[in-house]
Design a protein around this motif. Structure first.
Motif, PDB file in Angstrom:
ATOM      1  N   THR A 176     -15.514  -9.511   1.109  1.00 62.03           N
ATOM      2  CA  THR A 176     -14.461  -8.786   1.807  1.00 62.03           C
ATOM      3  C   THR A 176     -13.378  -8.477   0.791  1.00 62.03           C
ATOM      4  N   TYR A 177     -13.094  -7.176   0.608  1.00 62.22           N
ATOM      5  CA  TYR A 177     -12.102  -6.770  -0.392  1.00 62.22           C
ATOM      6  C   TYR A 177     -10.722  -6.663   0.240  1.00 62.22           C
ATOM      7  N   GLY A 178      -9.738  -7.250  -0.448  1.00 60.93           N
ATOM      8  CA  GLY A 178      -8.360  -7.037  -0.056  1.00 60.93           C
ATOM      9  C   GLY A 178      -7.903  -5.635  -0.413  1.00 60.93           C
ATOM     10  N   THR A 179      -6.645  -5.302  -0.072  1.00 58.74           N
ATOM     11  CA  THR A 179      -6.111  -3.955  -0.307  1.00 58.74           C
ATOM     12  C   THR A 179      -4.923  -4.028  -1.259  1.00 58.74           C
ATOM     13  N   LEU A 180      -4.949  -3.170  -2.256  1.00 62.01           N
ATOM     14  CA  LEU A 180      -3.840  -3.035  -3.207  1.00 62.01           C
ATOM     15  C   LEU A 180      -3.077  -1.761  -2.855  1.00 62.01           C
ATOM     16  N   THR A 181      -1.754  -1.897  -2.589  1.00 69.02           N
ATOM     17  CA  THR A 181      -0.956  -0.767  -2.116  1.00 69.02           C
ATOM     18  C   THR A 181       0.279  -0.585  -2.982  1.00 69.02           C
ATOM     19  N   VAL A 182       0.504   0.640  -3.466  1.00 67.53           N
ATOM     20  CA  VAL A 182       1.704   1.014  -4.222  1.00 67.53           C
ATOM     21  C   VAL A 182       2.465   2.040  -3.392  1.00 67.53           C
ATOM     22  N   THR A 183       3.757   1.787  -3.171  1.00 68.90           N
ATOM     23  CA  THR A 183       4.581   2.676  -2.346  1.00 68.90           C
ATOM     24  C   THR A 183       5.548   3.473  -3.221  1.00 68.90           C
ATOM     25  N   ASP A 184       6.136   4.539  -2.637  1.00 67.90           N
ATOM     26  CA  ASP A 184       7.144   5.348  -3.349  1.00 67.90           C
ATOM     27  C   ASP A 184       8.356   4.484  -3.696  1.00 67.90           C
ATOM     28  N   ARG A 185       8.969   4.828  -4.807  1.00 66.39           N
ATOM     29  CA  ARG A 185      10.197   4.141  -5.197  1.00 66.39           C
ATOM     30  C   ARG A 185      11.341   4.543  -4.260  1.00 66.39           C
ATOM     31  N   SER A 186      12.118   3.554  -3.856  1.00 66.44           N
ATOM     32  CA  SER A 186      13.308   3.867  -3.059  1.00 66.44           C
ATOM     33  C   SER A 186      14.405   4.470  -3.945  1.00 66.44           C
ATOM     34  N   GLU A 187      14.427   4.100  -5.212  1.00 70.72           N
ATOM     35  CA  GLU A 187      15.383   4.654  -6.178  1.00 70.72           C
ATOM     36  C   GLU A 187      14.575   5.204  -7.341  1.00 70.72           C
ATOM     37  N   LYS A 188      14.614   6.510  -7.514  1.00 76.28           N
ATOM     38  CA  LYS A 188      13.767   7.169  -8.494  1.00 76.28           C
ATOM     39  C   LYS A 188      14.222   6.848  -9.924  1.00 76.28           C
ATOM     40  N   TYR A 189      13.276   6.867 -10.828  1.00 80.15           N
ATOM     41  CA  TYR A 189      13.606   6.743 -12.245  1.00 80.15           C
ATOM     42  C   TYR A 189      14.306   8.026 -12.704  1.00 80.15           C
ATOM     43  N   GLN A 190      15.260   7.848 -13.640  1.00 77.78           N
ATOM     44  CA  GLN A 190      16.000   8.993 -14.185  1.00 77.78           C
ATOM     45  C   GLN A 190      15.511   9.262 -15.606  1.00 77.78           C
ATOM     46  N   VAL A 241     -22.538 -17.162   1.597  1.00 79.33           N
ATOM     47  CA  VAL A 241     -21.249 -17.457   0.971  1.00 79.33           C
ATOM     48  C   VAL A 241     -20.322 -16.277   1.254  1.00 79.33           C
ATOM     49  N   THR A 242     -19.131 -16.567   1.796  1.00 80.48           N
ATOM     50  CA  THR A 242     -18.151 -15.524   2.091  1.00 80.48           C
ATOM     51  C   THR A 242     -17.040 -15.571   1.055  1.00 80.48           C
ATOM     52  N   LEU A 243     -16.812 -14.434   0.401  1.00 76.21           N
ATOM     53  CA  LEU A 243     -15.783 -14.326  -0.640  1.00 76.21           C
ATOM     54  C   LEU A 243     -14.812 -13.216  -0.251  1.00 76.21           C
ATOM     55  N   THR A 244     -13.513 -13.523  -0.317  1.00 81.66           N
ATOM     56  CA  THR A 244     -12.491 -12.549   0.053  1.00 81.66           C
ATOM     57  C   THR A 244     -11.462 -12.438  -1.060  1.00 81.66           C
ATOM     58  N   SER A 245     -11.277 -11.225  -1.584  1.00 83.46           N
ATOM     59  CA  SER A 245     -10.252 -11.014  -2.614  1.00 83.46           C
ATOM     60  C   SER A 245      -8.892 -10.818  -1.941  1.00 83.46           C
ATOM     61  N   ALA A 246      -7.844 -11.164  -2.688  1.00 87.06           N
ATOM     62  CA  ALA A 246      -6.485 -11.096  -2.144  1.00 87.06           C
ATOM     63  C   ALA A 246      -5.988  -9.656  -2.091  1.00 87.06           C
ATOM     64  N   SER A 247      -4.976  -9.431  -1.254  1.00 85.48           N
ATOM     65  CA  SER A 247      -4.296  -8.137  -1.174  1.00 85.48           C
ATOM     66  C   SER A 247      -2.981  -8.217  -1.938  1.00 85.48           C
ATOM     67  N   HIS A 262      -5.845 -11.168  -8.972  1.00 88.49           N
ATOM     68  CA  HIS A 262      -7.114 -11.781  -9.364  1.00 88.49           C
ATOM     69  C   HIS A 262      -7.323 -13.118  -8.658  1.00 88.49           C
ATOM     70  N   LYS A 263      -7.326 -13.075  -7.346  1.00 93.71           N
ATOM     71  CA  LYS A 263      -7.535 -14.279  -6.563  1.00 93.71           C
ATOM     72  C   LYS A 263      -8.630 -14.029  -5.535  1.00 93.71           C
ATOM     73  N   VAL A 264      -9.577 -14.987  -5.454  1.00 94.34           N
ATOM     74  CA  VAL A 264     -10.668 -14.909  -4.483  1.00 94.34           C
ATOM     75  C   VAL A 264     -10.679 -16.198  -3.670  1.00 94.34           C
ATOM     76  N   THR A 265     -10.805 -16.054  -2.373  1.00 97.50           N
ATOM     77  CA  THR A 265     -10.895 -17.200  -1.481  1.00 97.50           C
ATOM     78  C   THR A 265     -12.339 -17.353  -1.016  1.00 97.50           C
ATOM     79  N   VAL A 266     -12.884 -18.566  -1.181  1.00 93.11           N
ATOM     80  CA  VAL A 266     -14.230 -18.856  -0.701  1.00 93.11           C
ATOM     81  C   VAL A 266     -14.118 -19.336   0.737  1.00 93.11           C
ATOM     82  N   GLY A 267     -14.950 -18.760   1.615  1.00 97.41           N
ATOM     83  CA  GLY A 267     -14.910 -19.119   3.026  1.00 97.41           C
ATOM     84  C   GLY A 267     -15.086 -20.606   3.238  1.00 97.41           C
TER      85      GLY A 267
END
Length: 460
Positions: A314-328, A240-246, A259-264
């Motif tokens: 197969t694990y997906g990738t969770l990515t957080v990027t820098d803010r384009s406009e910083k919090y004040q 059984v192939t299981l892949t989590s979302a990115s 919280h999403k998993v796709t079954v092959g």
């Protein structure tokens, strides 16, 4: 594999026992025994040799007393129970051949039949036992050969079976017979019942029971050397192939999850069996700038055994990027207003260093603010240090913020100068003023004038 057997002239091999064990087949070389002529018997010699890789007879001869020609009886010493008609031939050149036989202990029916060749007879045995076949005649002595009618070998084995787990039992019917086998009269009396079965992933023996007619167990035990072997039933895990979302987003102080998993896609022999499956518990979460795996665990549904599956994640990738406009964030230092009393006054700190953004709590550290003063007036609050922003998990998220600090001041308010000296504070310059005021009163009493003294800005 060949097995060599050396038998003394008058020896009779022991009966084979009834066994329930793993079956192995041996190629067995038969041996024959020659008894030399009684008139010329001086010694006994046994010679056993391999003539073929299967069940082939070997003749063993006795020396006739120095003659170059070896003579004697040729034939198998251990015919098989009930089945073989074994031929025996006397190789000695006799003028006549008289064949006979006698029991050697308890032996069942034995038949000796002459053939068209006077030197040759056939022997048929119907029971386990031993007999002595004798030939005489002419001017030569008697010659004998001991014949052992032995048990028939019967090898029984089950068949191998294999499949990928599908939730149903794996069974393989049919029994393989090897060896010399049952005699025709017994074959239909023996029945086999399959008992082997394998449902879950793993291996087990493909077992079976051998059943004889009631009351005949001893007969089969006495007449057959039975060996039993079990092949394997193998059920392989189902892939059984299981892949989590990115997922990805700009930093907002909140954890990123998906919280999403796709079954092959199911193919032959893959995927969850109908009616089975799992739910998923996610450990994957990315809160600060960076990337991580969207890891998860399987929680089997009722009736699902995960040991029956080869789960490929197969694990997906969770990515957080820098803010384009910083919090004040704006820090407000503490301000203070006090009345002059001749002592040093001070103020320090900030109104708050804790902030809420998007429902998340942040803390600022690394900065200070303070001001001190004694005389009446305004003193600006001095700011120092480098602001550091920490989230509620202790992560340094300073790069996602711009921290501003407002201005603030310490205010010391001067004392009202219309108050009598006796009401002024008696510290610092006001204490001197009070003392001089008393002197001034005394001088005024003598000179008719009142003098007052005060420090600049401290009094109105």
């Amino acid at each position: 594999m060949l097995r060599f057997t050396l038998v003394q002239f008058d020896a009779i091999g022991a009966d084979m026992s009834f066994m329930d064990s793993k079956f192995s087949k041996w190629g067995e070389v038969e041996t024959a025994v020659l008894s030399q002529s009684l008139a010329k018997r001086f010694a006994r010699v046994m010679l056993a040799a391999v003539l073929a890789a299967s069940f082939l007879p070997v003749a063993a001869f006795a020396d006739t007393g120095g003659d170059s020609e070896l003579k004697g009886i040729k034939g198998k010493t251990d015919p098989i129970f009930w089945y073989e008609i074994t031929s025996y031939q006397n190789l000695t050149k006799r003028s006549s051949y008289d064949w006979s036989w006698e029991k050697d202990g308890e032996t069942g029916a034995i038949t000796v039949t002459e053939t068209d060749d006077p030197s040759r007879v056939t022997v048929t045995g119907t029971e386990i036992g031993s007999v002595i076949l004798k030939v005489s005649g002419g001017d030569l002595g008697d010659e004998t050969i001991r014949i052992k009618i032995r048990k028939r070998t019967v090898g029984l084995s089950s068949s191998y079976g294999h499949k990928i787990y599908d939730g149903t039992p794996l069974t393989v019917t049919g029994i393989n017979e090897d060896g010399e086998g049952w005699i025709s009269a017994d074959r239909d009396r023996v029945t086999y019942t399959m008992t082997g079965s394998q449902t879950n992933a793993g291996e087990s023996d493909n077992t079976f029971d051998v059943e004889f007619p009631s009351g005949s167990e001893e007969y089969f035990k006495e007449h057959y050397a039975i060996t039993i072997s079990y092949s394997t039933l193998n059920v392989a895990q189902r892939p059984v192939t299981l892949t989590s979302a990115s997922g990805s987003k700009e930093y907002d102080g909140k954890p990123l999850t998906n919280h999403k998993v796709t079954v092959g896609e199911a193919a032959r022999g893959t995927g969850w069996v109908d009616g089975q499956g799992a739910t998923y518990s996610f450990a994957g979460s990315q809160k600060i700038v960076g990337s991580s795996e969207n890891a998860f665990e399987c929680i089997p549904n009722e009736g699902t055994n995960l040991d029956n599956y080869q789960i490929n994640k197969t694990y997906g990738t969770l990515t957080v990027t820098d803010r384009s406009e910083k919090y004040q964030i704006t820090l407000t230092p503490n301000s203070k207003s006090v009345t002059y009393d001749g002592t040093e006054k001070s103020v320090s700190g900030f109104e708050t260093l804790e902030f809420q953004i998007n429902g998340q709590t942040f803390y600022v550290s690394g900065v200070e603010a303070s001001a001190t003063g004694t005389d009446a007036g305004e003193y600006p609050v001095t700011k120092s240090g480098q602001a550091v922003v920490i989230d509620s998990d202790g992560n340094d998220v300073t790069d996602q913020f711009i921290v501003n600090i407002d201005d603030a001041k310490l205010t010391i308010v001067g004392v009202d100068s219309d108050k009598p000296a006796s009401n002024l504070p008696h510290t610092g310059d006001s204490a001197a003023l009070y003392a001089m005021g008393i002197c001034g009163v005394a001088i005024a009493a003598g000179a008719g004038a009142l003098f007052t003294f005060r420090k600049r800005n401290n009094y109105k």
